[in-house]
Scaffold this motif. Sequence first.
Motif, PDB file in Angstrom:
ATOM      1  N   GLU A 162       0.811  -1.226   0.000  1.00 26.05           N
ATOM      2  CA  GLU A 162       0.000   0.000   0.000  1.00 26.05           C
ATOM      3  C   GLU A 162       0.843   1.274   0.000  1.00 26.05           C
ATOM      4  O   GLU A 162       0.427   2.294  -0.531  1.00 26.05           O
ATOM      5  CB  GLU A 162      -0.878   0.032   1.259  1.00 26.05           C
ATOM      6  N   THR A 163       2.006   1.194   0.648  1.00 24.07           N
ATOM      7  CA  THR A 163       2.794   2.418   0.829  1.00 24.07           C
ATOM      8  C   THR A 163       4.012   2.459  -0.099  1.00 24.07           C
ATOM      9  O   THR A 163       4.790   3.399  -0.043  1.00 24.07           O
ATOM     10  CB  THR A 163       3.325   2.523   2.280  1.00 24.07           C
ATOM     11  N   GLY A 164       4.138   1.449  -0.971  1.00 24.24           N
ATOM     12  CA  GLY A 164       5.396   1.271  -1.706  1.00 24.24           C
ATOM     13  C   GLY A 164       5.555   2.077  -2.985  1.00 24.24           C
ATOM     14  O   GLY A 164       6.067   1.561  -3.992  1.00 24.24           O
ATOM     15  N   HIS A 165       5.173   3.354  -2.927  1.00 22.51           N
ATOM     16  CA  HIS A 165       5.216   4.148  -4.170  1.00 22.51           C
ATOM     17  C   HIS A 165       6.630   4.335  -4.709  1.00 22.51           C
ATOM     18  O   HIS A 165       6.841   4.336  -5.917  1.00 22.51           O
ATOM     19  CB  HIS A 165       4.512   5.483  -3.957  1.00 22.51           C
ATOM     20  N   ARG A 166       7.586   4.485  -3.828  1.00 23.59           N
ATOM     21  CA  ARG A 166       8.968   4.655  -4.311  1.00 23.59           C
ATOM     22  C   ARG A 166       9.440   3.382  -5.007  1.00 23.59           C
ATOM     23  O   ARG A 166      10.076   3.429  -6.061  1.00 23.59           O
ATOM     24  CB  ARG A 166       9.911   4.981  -3.164  1.00 23.59           C
ATOM     25  N   ASN A 167       9.121   2.230  -4.410  1.00 21.97           N
ATOM     26  CA  ASN A 167       9.525   0.967  -5.040  1.00 21.97           C
ATOM     27  C   ASN A 167       8.815   0.793  -6.381  1.00 21.97           C
ATOM     28  O   ASN A 167       9.391   0.264  -7.338  1.00 21.97           O
ATOM     29  CB  ASN A 167       9.236  -0.205  -4.105  1.00 21.97           C
ATOM     30  N   MET A 168       7.554   1.221  -6.439  1.00 21.43           N
ATOM     31  CA  MET A 168       6.821   1.139  -7.718  1.00 21.43           C
ATOM     32  C   MET A 168       7.500   2.018  -8.753  1.00 21.43           C
ATOM     33  O   MET A 168       7.651   1.626  -9.917  1.00 21.43           O
ATOM     34  CB  MET A 168       5.369   1.556  -7.534  1.00 21.43           C
TER      35      MET A 168
END
Length: 315
Positions: A162-168
Amino acid sequence: MVDLSAVVAEIAAEMQAAPDRGVPAQYIPGLRDVDPARFGMAVIEMDGTCHLAGDADEAFSIQSISKVFALTLALGAVGDQLWTRVGREPSGTAFNSIVQLETEHGIPRNPFINAGAIVVSDVLLGRHEPREAIGEMLRFVRGLAGEEDIIVDRAVAAAEMETGHRNMALAHYMHAFGNLKNPVERVLGFYFHQCALAMSCRQLALAGRYLMARGVQPGATAGERGRSVVSPQRARRINAVMMTCGHYDGSGEFAFRVGLPGKSGVGGGILAIAPCKASIAVWSPGLNARGNSQLGTLALERLVQRTGWSVFDPG
Ligand code: DON
């Protein structure tokens, strides 16, 4: 002769009393809500003698320490070809940094920063389903530790997702350069579950023994022969990457203070290897400014001061 059990107990007592413990990772509840007073330490010697102190049997989120086991599996799967897709140079940047990827054409500096570990996850995924790749990882670490009760914390994996925007962002960016073969969602699904492995210090130190023992995982009993996990050369090389890259932009400082190959995780754990001497795991949830365990590092520094262990002075 150093009384290792006494040293480990002494260090744990000192760490339990330490006032400045750093701050646990705040980005997901599974890490944020862990009591910063926890401290565990496990030291396993070449002959199998195990020294435990504090919360050494408490499972915690190993996070980026899993990147060591993933790298080991990926080298087993594709061999040195892996190095065409990920480098082996320290990045000098934060674990989740994107800056170098543009000028370096989507090839991450090393397998221990997030971008590198995402490429390693893509390699391990191959043509498998994420579920199968997670199963393979679980079997691998359970086999290394010789214990079956190692699990993936699904709540942590879901929160990471849910919080992994940087990894995305990292994954999509590398996909654009052709350095991810599988769809981003599947690669990250596997990556986040691998980071969400829950293990105790004792289990981690057990799992790391092959890196202490020239690639051989010792047998369960004194008479039993060990199992070769990687060649001696590969064990040395994985240790080399841990030494140069295992603490991100804090790797130089860790080498300076501790002088052993080490891999940290944002859950507050560190796996450190004294080659041919000991496999060591420490856990203290509070992190320093670089995202590495504050008291974990201090505990290792005190351990090497009292034992004389260092790859720069094999003794
Ligand atoms: O992908 C992430 O950012 C986390 N799951 C793992 C990062 C981490 O452990 C960095 N370690 N110090």
